[in-house]
Structures are given as structure tokens and as C-alpha cells.
Design a protein around this motif. Structure first.
Motif, PDB file in Angstrom:
ATOM      1  N   VAL B 112      -2.925  -0.400  16.418  1.00  0.00           N
ATOM      2  CA  VAL B 112      -2.018  -0.582  15.273  1.00  0.00           C
ATOM      3  C   VAL B 112      -2.164   0.575  14.287  1.00  0.00           C
ATOM      4  O   VAL B 112      -1.172   1.113  13.779  1.00  0.00           O
ATOM      5  CB  VAL B 112      -2.290  -1.933  14.571  1.00  0.00           C
ATOM      6  CG1 VAL B 112      -1.642  -2.005  13.198  1.00  0.00           C
ATOM      7  CG2 VAL B 112      -1.797  -3.082  15.453  1.00  0.00           C
ATOM      8  N   ILE B 113      -3.381   0.981  14.015  1.00  0.00           N
ATOM      9  CA  ILE B 113      -3.602   2.077  13.068  1.00  0.00           C
ATOM     10  C   ILE B 113      -3.030   3.381  13.593  1.00  0.00           C
ATOM     11  O   ILE B 113      -2.430   4.163  12.850  1.00  0.00           O
ATOM     12  CB  ILE B 113      -5.100   2.189  12.724  1.00  0.00           C
ATOM     13  CG1 ILE B 113      -5.460   1.047  11.750  1.00  0.00           C
ATOM     14  CG2 ILE B 113      -5.441   3.547  12.111  1.00  0.00           C
ATOM     15  CD1 ILE B 113      -6.913   0.961  11.383  1.00  0.00           C
ATOM     16  N   ALA B 116       0.559   3.486  13.048  1.00  0.00           N
ATOM     17  CA  ALA B 116       0.834   3.785  11.632  1.00  0.00           C
ATOM     18  C   ALA B 116       0.762   5.280  11.365  1.00  0.00           C
ATOM     19  O   ALA B 116       1.610   5.833  10.656  1.00  0.00           O
ATOM     20  CB  ALA B 116      -0.148   3.035  10.721  1.00  0.00           C
ATOM     21  N   THR B 117      -0.228   5.969  11.946  1.00  0.00           N
ATOM     22  CA  THR B 117      -0.317   7.421  11.699  1.00  0.00           C
ATOM     23  C   THR B 117       0.879   8.125  12.330  1.00  0.00           C
ATOM     24  O   THR B 117       1.391   9.092  11.777  1.00  0.00           O
ATOM     25  CB  THR B 117      -1.607   8.076  12.255  1.00  0.00           C
ATOM     26  OG1 THR B 117      -1.655   7.906  13.666  1.00  0.00           O
ATOM     27  CG2 THR B 117      -2.862   7.518  11.633  1.00  0.00           C
ATOM     28  N   GLY B 120       4.467   6.354  10.374  1.00  0.00           N
ATOM     29  CA  GLY B 120       4.577   6.384   8.914  1.00  0.00           C
ATOM     30  C   GLY B 120       5.440   5.270   8.353  1.00  0.00           C
ATOM     31  O   GLY B 120       5.231   4.098   8.621  1.00  0.00           O
ATOM     32  N   ARG B 121       6.457   5.661   7.582  1.00  0.00           N
ATOM     33  CA  ARG B 121       7.324   4.677   6.909  1.00  0.00           C
ATOM     34  C   ARG B 121       7.980   3.717   7.896  1.00  0.00           C
ATOM     35  O   ARG B 121       8.251   2.569   7.556  1.00  0.00           O
ATOM     36  CB  ARG B 121       8.480   5.361   6.161  1.00  0.00           C
ATOM     37  CG  ARG B 121       8.102   6.392   5.138  1.00  0.00           C
ATOM     38  CD  ARG B 121       7.614   5.750   3.883  1.00  0.00           C
ATOM     39  NE  ARG B 121       6.468   6.462   3.355  1.00  0.00           N
ATOM     40  CZ  ARG B 121       6.258   6.680   2.064  1.00  0.00           C
ATOM     41  NH1 ARG B 121       7.112   6.237   1.175  1.00  0.00           N
ATOM     42  NH2 ARG B 121       5.196   7.338   1.679  1.00  0.00           N
ATOM     43  N   PHE B 123       6.776   2.317  10.291  1.00  0.00           N
ATOM     44  CA  PHE B 123       5.849   1.241  10.634  1.00  0.00           C
ATOM     45  C   PHE B 123       5.737   0.294   9.446  1.00  0.00           C
ATOM     46  O   PHE B 123       4.700   0.199   8.792  1.00  0.00           O
ATOM     47  CB  PHE B 123       4.487   1.828  11.027  1.00  0.00           C
ATOM     48  CG  PHE B 123       3.629   0.882  11.840  1.00  0.00           C
ATOM     49  CD1 PHE B 123       2.441   0.379  11.336  1.00  0.00           C
ATOM     50  CD2 PHE B 123       4.013   0.500  13.104  1.00  0.00           C
ATOM     51  CE1 PHE B 123       1.640  -0.485  12.086  1.00  0.00           C
ATOM     52  CE2 PHE B 123       3.233  -0.370  13.870  1.00  0.00           C
ATOM     53  CZ  PHE B 123       2.048  -0.864  13.347  1.00  0.00           C
TER      54      PHE B 123
END
Lengths: 142, 147
Positions: B112-113, B116-117, B120-121, B123
Motif C-alpha cells: 500500500v505504501i 502511495a509513492t 501520489g494524489r 491514491f
């Protein structure tokens, strides 16, 4: 578990970037918490938790400010968050599992806002730091 | 059993179509080993895991990460039957690999992280929520045959 000097440096230097968007980050962290872990909403029956609510923004700011306090006293988080620790133990009594959820959501928020800075080392440092903060906030529970 | 709404399925498959599985897989497994060093216990044969850069650059880590995330991709084709899709792998992880299911939860959150990287937005909290449901469903499915 305590932070190495390298980990402290990573956290303090990233914080100077994070603090310029502190409120947005706090709000987004809480939005992620309530979307992904709706059970966390049980601690906020008195809040309007819709996206954009003033209460959500105010509380997000509070949470991030507290993280900031911990960063500023990174060598002694227990002293910096002593009052908050008592608040959580005797008044709020949030089940400890929720600190993991909130920490994860803060990491996701940081990862999405600062992808270049959020390297594997930074990820490790922040995960460890938030784990320490969570430990301090629950250390007076019993 | 985990049920995904049409929106959740769309959030999952839509994002997955843009993921470079080889790269993301290596990144995910690497970060697991860096952030939670005790997970290295399963990888004694992988060679140099002595620093974050050693781990992230390690070719065995990358290869194995690709394998793991490719398998994750299979889950996405079987969102309505995760337990069935992972039954054999669950037996393998219990009987042969002896992996504590807690590790599946840790890896799921690392995935999940990484998303996110990368995104970005895009996610958003709602997209994240769909993915948290997926990684949790996969972790449960992988633990289902444990005994």
C-alpha cells in the motif's frame, strides 16, 4: 527500541518539509484512517467526519502538531508527550491497535506527498519513530 | 468472506493496470526487509542484506519480489474467491515455508505504501481503502489453510 543518529537526522530533516503542509497532512491522515478503518470512527461520535469538515481539519492539525512536538524533542519523546500520554490513558482510552492504524495512514500520506524523500531508509525511520510515539502514548494504560 | 463493491474493484484493477510488477515487487519485498529486519529470517540464502542499499539492490530480493507480486496479481483476477485462489499457496506457506501470517499483513501494508509513492494524489483515501481490503483479504486467504 530507540532511534539511531541517522534515523533521527532523517526524521528531523523531513519534518521541516512536512511542517509546511502540516494541516493538510493531518487532515488527510485522518480521512485515510476513517476510510480504511471505519471502526476508528467510534471514538468520534461527536464529530462531523465528512471530508472537509472543520472539526476534521482542526483535529488533524492537533494530531500533526503533537507529532511535531515529538520530533522537536526526539531525544526524549516520553517527556514531550507526557500530558498526552495521561490523556490517552485516563480519558480517551483509545484501544492501542488504533495507533498502528493511524501510524500507517500517516506513512501513506507522507509517501504520497513526498515520494522522493520517502526512501526505504526514511520509511524505516518513520515507522520506528511512530511506533515509539505510540508506545509513549499507551505506556500509562495499565 | 470479503466482498468488493464495483467501485472497489474498479479502484483496484484500474491502479493495477499501471503497476510495473517487476519493479514494484522488488521494491515491496526490499522495503519489508529494511523496515522490518526480522523478516530477513526467511531469506538466509539471499546473500548481502546488510544495509538498505544492499537489500534494495539485491538481485535475489528483486527476483523474489517479482514472484510475490505476480502472485498478488492473480488475486486481482479472483477477487470473488481469494480463499480458493490461494489455497495451495496457503498450504505451502504453512507446511513448507513456516511463515507466520503476521508477515502477510506487514507485506500488504508495505505494498500500500509503495502504491502511495507511485501514484501520489491518485491514491486517494477511497482508493487506499479498497486496497487495504484487498491486502487484508489476501493475508486472510494465505492464512486460511494453516493448522
Amino acid at each position: 527500541m530507540s532511534l539511531t543518529r541517522a534515523e533521527r537526522t532523517i526524521i528531523v530533516s523531513m519534518w521541516s518539509k512536512i511542517s509546511t503542509q502540516a494541516d493538510a497532512i493531518g487532515t488527510e491522515t485522518l480521512e485515510r484512517l476513517f476510510s480504511c478503518y471505519p471502526q476508528a470512527k467510534t471514538y468520534f461520535p461527536h464529530f462531523d467526519l465528512h471530508s472537509g469538515s472543520a472539526q476534521l481539519r482542526a483535529h488533524g492539525s492537533k494530531v500533526v502538531a503533537a507529532v511535531g512536538d515529538a520530533v522537536k524533542s526526539i531525544d526524549n519523546v516520553a517527556i514531550a508527550l507526557s500530558k498526552l500520554s495521561e490523556l490517552h490513558a485516563y480519558v480517551l482510552r483509545v484501544d492501542p491497535v488504533n495507533f498502528k492504524f493511524l501510524s500507517h495512514c500517516l506513512l501513506v500520506t507522507l509517501a504520497s506527498h513526498f515520494p522522493a524523500d520517502f526512501t526505504a531508509d526514511a520509511h524505516a525511520a518513520w515507522d520506528k519513530f511512530l511506533s515509539i510515539v505510540s508506545g509513549v502514548l499507551t505506556e500509562k494504560y495499565r | 468472506m470479503v466482498h468488493f463493491t464495483a467501485e472497489e474493484k474498479a479502484a483496484i484493477t484500474g491502479l493495477w493496470a499501471k503497476v510495473n510488477v517487476e519493479e514494484a515487487g522488488g521494491e515491496a519485498l526490499g522495503r519489508l526487509l529494511v523496515v522490518y529486519p526480522w523478516t530477513q529470517r526467511f531469506f538466509d540464502s539471499f546473500g548481502n542484506l546488510s544495509s538498505a542499499s544492499a537489500i534494495m539492490g539485491n538481485p535475489k530480493v528483486k527476483a523474489h519480489g517479482k514472484k510475490v507480486l505476480t502472485s498478488f496479481g492473480e488475486a486481482i483476477k479472483n477477487l470473488d474467491n481469494l480463499k480458493g485462489a490461494f489455497a495451495k499457496l496457503s498450504e505451502l506457506h504453512c507446511d513448507k515455508l513456516h511463515v507466520d501470517p503476521e508477515n502477510f499483513r506487514l507485506l500488504g501494508n508495505v505494498i500500500v505504501i509503495i502504491l502511495a509513492t507511485h501514484f501520489g494524489r491518485e491514491f486517494t483515501p477511497d482508493v487506499q481503502a479498497a486496497w487495504q481490503k484487498l491486502v487484508s483479504g489476501v493475508a486472510t486467504a494465505l492464512a486460511h489453510k494453516y493448522h
